[in-house]
Design an enzyme around this catalytic site. Structure first.
Site, PDB file in Angstrom:
ATOM      1  N   SER A 186      37.785  32.115  33.488  1.00 13.03           N
ATOM      2  CA  SER A 186      38.500  32.552  34.681  1.00 13.03           C
ATOM      3  C   SER A 186      38.235  31.723  35.916  1.00 13.03           C
ATOM      4  O   SER A 186      39.015  31.730  36.850  1.00 13.03           O
ATOM      5  CB  SER A 186      38.142  34.000  34.979  1.00 13.03           C
ATOM      6  N   HIS A 214      41.922  36.809  30.575  1.00 16.35           N
ATOM      7  CA  HIS A 214      42.825  35.976  31.392  1.00 16.35           C
ATOM      8  C   HIS A 214      43.906  35.315  30.554  1.00 16.35           C
ATOM      9  O   HIS A 214      44.672  34.507  31.069  1.00 16.35           O
ATOM     10  CB  HIS A 214      42.025  34.920  32.156  1.00 16.35           C
ATOM     11  N   LYS A 245      44.973  42.412  34.736  1.00 13.03           N
ATOM     12  CA  LYS A 245      45.553  41.122  35.118  1.00 13.03           C
ATOM     13  C   LYS A 245      47.046  41.116  34.753  1.00 13.03           C
ATOM     14  O   LYS A 245      47.849  41.691  35.481  1.00 13.03           O
ATOM     15  CB  LYS A 245      44.725  40.001  34.498  1.00 13.03           C
TER      16      LYS A 245
END
Ligand code: PMP
Length: 405
Positions: A186, A214, A245
């Site tokens: 990340s 991610h 996310k």
């Protein structure tokens, strides 16, 4: 007299020594959310370039409608843990949607991605077991390792040969070993060499867990992550991820084909002893997972934006953390430049993440950007122009950039 708070003195001095004048990274308040890519911050209309809202689904009308409906039907919260009184039909549907996306037999949903790592890593490995983890792993992975009681061995970041060497040196049964890596890291936006890591895992007969926090929605034909992108999903024993996310809400999950996986519901304390996700969150997550699996156009727009930003900043002469991905990290030379640069970006209407040790690998100072499918090409241009403008400000102290072709 010693005090509980004495241990924070070094941290307090570090914070106080930071030369912020008009903005403070931990004090940023978004007074009004205008869109997934814009907010009002301190009276300024600001482009958000550090949200992890990769697909821009936080304001998708379908996700919002699903959340409203569930809120009206089932109320504001479950008021209990999944084990006692907190499993609603929606939780089961969400687990089915994820198992369906990954084509796995099983899925367990957790209340956050952080808790998913604590639960799965902490419960799977016990005191007679071994965890080999990538040195650049997320805090939740480290904390999961801490909870497990297992012997912890770190290997060099993204270095399968180092993993192999350490496993060989350990000389223990592979079936007692859990290897833990991430799909996309990340901070720098670099990808794990999963093909090499899978080869080492197979050679030693170990288990492999990949955190795709991610990479869900970002990589792979149907957005499963780096594992799918590299055609290796079947070789990964446990895939962990988050809804905070690409999915645009909160929560975490782990999918697996291991026939005994379900016992974690009774063995993992961060699953058993915390309240389950509220119905509205469960409903919007389920809708978002359906969307990310079936509408590749969001992923395509995300990658177009990522390429535009990566290429624009590279050409301007900035030093970037890794090859192109939706995480674009600009390296700067010192914490002082970092703080001033970040502050000027904010004051000029661009919000990115200020990232410094211990949250960054190799002691790096990073202006971390994350793109969204919802950014317009014009917004991405503005981000690039603002970076260039700030780099030219004398007060920031950035060495002159050398543009490249
Ligand atoms: N794993 C990784 C790799 C992450 O980056 C994060 C969040 N930054 C998490 C887990 C935790 O996710 P959550 O926000 O759902 O707690």
């Amino acid at each position: 007299m010693a005090d509980l708070f004495d241990k924070f003195e070094a941290l307090t001095s570090t914070r106080e020594a930071m030369p912020f004048e008009e903005a403070n990274p931990v004090g940023i308040v978004m007074d009004e959310v205008i869109s997934p890519t814009e907010a009002m911050i301190d009276g300024r209309r600001t482009i958000l370039a550090g949200t992890n809202n990769y697909l821009g689904l936080t304001l998708d009308p379908r996700c919002i409608a699903a959340a409203h409906e569930a809120l009206d039907a089932a109320g504001t919260g479950t008021t209990g843990s999944r084990v006692l009184n907190g499993t609603y039909a929606g939780h089961k549907q969400l687990e089915d949607a994820l198992a369906n996306l990954y084509g796995t037999d099983q899925c367990i949903v957790f209340s956050t991605g952080f808790l998913a790592n604590l639960a799965v890593i902490g419960a799977l490995a016990g005191k007679d077991d071994y965890i080999l983890l990538d040195a650049d792993s997320h805090a939740s992975i480290y904390d999961g390792c801490g909870m497990s009681g297992a012997t912890i061995v770190r290997f060099k970041h993204n270095d399968a040969a180092d993993l192999d060497k350490r496993l060989t040196r350990l000389g223990v049964e592979g079936s007692r070993v859990l290897i833990v890596v991430e799909g996309l890291y990340s901070m720098l936006g670099d990808r794990a060499p999963l093909d090499d890591l899978v080869a080492v895992k197979k050679k030693h007969g170990a288990y492999l867990l990949v955190d795709e926090a991610h990479s869900l929605g970002v990589f792979g034909e149907t957005g499963r992550g780096v594992g799918q992108d590299m055609g290796l999903d079947d070789d990964i024993d446990f895939i962990v991820g988050t809804f905070s996310k690409s999915v645009g809400t909160i929560g975490g999950y782990c999918v697996s084909n291991h026939p005994k996986f379900d016992i974690l519901r009774l063995a993992a304390r961060p699953y058993m002893f915390t309240a389950s996700l509220p119905p509205s969150v469960v409903a919007s997550a389920t809708k978002a997972i359906e969307i990310l699996g079936s509408e590749p156009e969001h992923r395509e727009r995300l990658w177009r934006n990522a390429k535009q930003l990566h290429e624009g900043l590279r050409r301007a002469g900035f030093t970037l953390g890794a090859d192109c991905s939706p995480v674009v990290a600009v390296k700067v030379d010192s914490p002082d430049i970092l703080v001033r640069f970040w502050e000027k970006l904010v004051l000029n209407g661009v919000y990115v993440n200020l990232a410094m040790p211990p949250a960054t690998p190799q002691g790096l100072c990073l202006l971390r950007c994350s793109l969204s499918a919802a950014h317009t090409p014009e917004q991405v241009d503005t981000i690039i122009e603002t970076f260039e403008k700030v780099a030219r400000m004398n007060s920031v102290g950035m060495p002159a950039l050398e543009p490249v072709d």
